[in-house]
Design an enzyme around this catalytic site. Sequence first.
Site, PDB file in Angstrom:
ATOM      1  N   ASP A  38       0.792  -1.239   0.000  1.00 20.27           N
ATOM      2  CA  ASP A  38       0.000   0.000   0.000  1.00 20.27           C
ATOM      3  C   ASP A  38       0.823   1.288   0.000  1.00 20.27           C
ATOM      4  O   ASP A  38       0.290   2.356  -0.272  1.00 20.27           O
ATOM      5  CB  ASP A  38      -0.912   0.037   1.234  1.00 20.27           C
ATOM      6  CG  ASP A  38      -2.005  -1.007   1.155  1.00 20.27           C
ATOM      7  OD1 ASP A  38      -2.218  -1.537   0.050  1.00 20.27           O
ATOM      8  OD2 ASP A  38      -2.627  -1.305   2.180  1.00 20.27           O
TER       9      ASP A  38
ATOM     10  N   MET B 261      -5.976  -1.950  -4.969  1.00 22.52           N
ATOM     11  CA  MET B 261      -5.954  -2.024  -3.504  1.00 22.52           C
ATOM     12  C   MET B 261      -5.616  -0.669  -2.893  1.00 22.52           C
ATOM     13  O   MET B 261      -5.084   0.210  -3.551  1.00 22.52           O
ATOM     14  CB  MET B 261      -4.952  -3.076  -3.063  1.00 22.52           C
ATOM     15  CG  MET B 261      -5.486  -4.495  -3.271  1.00 22.52           C
ATOM     16  SD  MET B 261      -4.382  -5.717  -2.558  1.00 22.52           S
ATOM     17  CE  MET B 261      -5.430  -7.177  -2.621  1.00 22.52           C
TER      18      MET B 261
END
Length: 741
Positions: free
Chosen positions: A158, A200
């Site tokens: 991330d 994501m």
Amino acid sequence: MTINKSDRRFAVFTSGGDSPGMNAAVRAVVRTAEQRGVPMHAILEGYQGMVDGGDRIRRLTWNDVGGILQQGGTVIGSARCLAFRERAGRLRAARNLLANHIDGLIVIGGDGSLTGANVFRQEWPELLAELVERGDIDPALAKAHPHLQIVGMVGSIDNDMFGTDMTIGADTALHRIVDAIDTIVSTAASHHRTFIVEVMGRHCGYLALMGGLATGANWVLIPECPPDTDDWEEQMCDKLQSSRDAGRRHGVVVVAEGAQDRNGNPLSSSYIQKVIETRLGTDTRITILGHVQRGGAPSAFDRNLATMLGYTAVEHLLTSNPEDEPKLVGILENSVAVSNLMGCVEKTRSVAKAIAEKDYDGALRRRGSSFAEAWGHLRTLLRAMPRGSTDIRQSRRLAILHQGGPAPGMNTAVRAAARLAIDDGHTVLGIENGFDGLLSGSVHEMQWMSVHGWVGRGGAELGTSRRVPTGEKLERIAHCIEKHRIDEILMVGGWAGYMSAYNIYLARERYPQLRIPFVCLPATINNNLPGTEYAIGVDTALNSIVGNVDRIKQSAVATHRCFIVEVMGHDCGYLALVAGLATGAERVYLPEEGISLKLLQKDVERLVKEFGGGKRLGLFVRSENAEEIYTTDFIARLFEQEGGDVFDVRQSILGHTQQGGNPTPYDRTQAIRLAARAVQFLNEQAGSDNPPAATIGLNKGKVTFTSLEELPNLIHPNLQRPRNQRWLALRPIAQAMSAPQ
Ligand code: ADP
């Protein structure tokens, strides 16, 4: 029972969500420890293995971590462990660690795993006291290990943590996303479709933002920057429609999984699909990339980042005080940095909190200046058509050209510069084939759609030339500049471009037409330019080398073979060193160090010994100009002769594959960043009495400018490379990874 300080043992483990590059980190930790003569344990399956103990905590040695550098995921396993969240689980974990004399942990995971380690460390003295009281451990053992030392590094796709500008795995995830969007665009264009691509990122829009920027998406939705108007759906559809009207056959909307509107309501892919279908009536499809983003071989960057961090984590454990607060090892401004772990975790959580409280400005500010800068560039570039001139009097004629060898990312830079300049109201002239093209009149005006599709296209659409203009050519260039009424020049290129720019700069005194603002934007796979630590194209070349060497290694392992791989770089060994680091080469021959007969003898003797002892694969990387006499062919023949029946040798000269290929996400985003700043710089300098001639560069993670006047002081007097090369500091790490003591 007497226990002394040398009885301290360390362990490494991976925890939480896996990410590509974790294996490279484990390998670096184990090998650095072995180099330093310290045993390193691995804990299998994260905290679960710590709670379970037994053979889930085991010693790892040099060869145990061979062959894992290029593997995705984590070979020592990762888990989410409920038991460790309870004190009873942590008590068992403490007992199991002490059974192995372990009181130093290297944690590779996300903020959850790092927080867990901090809780464990805080409780450690009490846990030990309880274990002694229960008679589970000897008091002397507890006394010998009064503190639990923690060093963390962030493994997460991330890129959502403070304390590091990049997390291990984020670059690879971006590779997957950009590959997927590039692929989708080709099918979308065939059917005039719009695709919504969900990536994501629950609290962090990094992947969506950079993925959208690197693929020229029409619209991007991220948690930190929800659409700022109530009619954003209409604006999004207008953008899609006008881009279609302008001739684009496809549309792409990139959505982070945590995207929301200003009121905090989630913005799902299906909602966006419905909006587009209802308002535009176009065929709109959703692709949710999911776990594809987490998997696969790590990119060159992630391998090297993980290796640097793993190496530093061990060094830090060995040199710091065991009582110290937990530390986080990360990369800040292009250098490895050690920060206070819990400070970083808290700041990270404050971004999620700001988003939850709808303090979006605060969330964006906390993400840092390059995130906000990228968001700004994206917003300008996703315009389907230019705004048109805001002030016609400010309008100037910007010429863009290449000079030097082709490098992936050149087209990306030209596209961004051309569109941003057109959007500012300037006229953009594309010059074909460098200064030769200027002399022969290959000059044409570029429109917004002239650069359509260039964002991820390899090569150099404008063409380039390697001839450095001198003598009367400079006079002719001056006339051409006058003839085409060129007000400023952006040269996107390599060494020949920089030398050309310098000659033009020197000729200003003779030809006043040359007194115009001039910016050199570094683009060469050799990474040999002054004024920048990084040139556009290098990351793509590196990944191309790494992909090829991975395949070469697979072929060699079956046959007891040693490969000598030659890579480009001219007089600069950067590509060779970082490629050697990312592929696990045992020796890298660099022009900066040269090659001696003594060194070759040492290397071949080691090979004979190791292949004799069961080694199956050897890998040497040689930079093309490492040495004049000891060529790749010479070294291969020497090794082959000396290897006798024990091993055979093959050479592989990777050649021009290194200059080709579509640019990687990093090359694209940095090309856009540099192009945008170059155009801004030219805008700011317009009308100056002393028009600047400068290079733009990336130094310590920041965009910087250097006057061309400085050039002779910055470069080696006889060789094509800068005097100062900060990357040479990576050599001890490469050495530590390549040979056991
Ligand atoms: P990540 O590390 O990727 O953020 P998680 O948040 O799932 O992943 O954390 C991984 C593991 O770390 C958890 O399953 C748990 O074992 C441990 N952990 C996380 N937070 C804590 C905590 N506050 N106290 C103790 N252990 C924790």
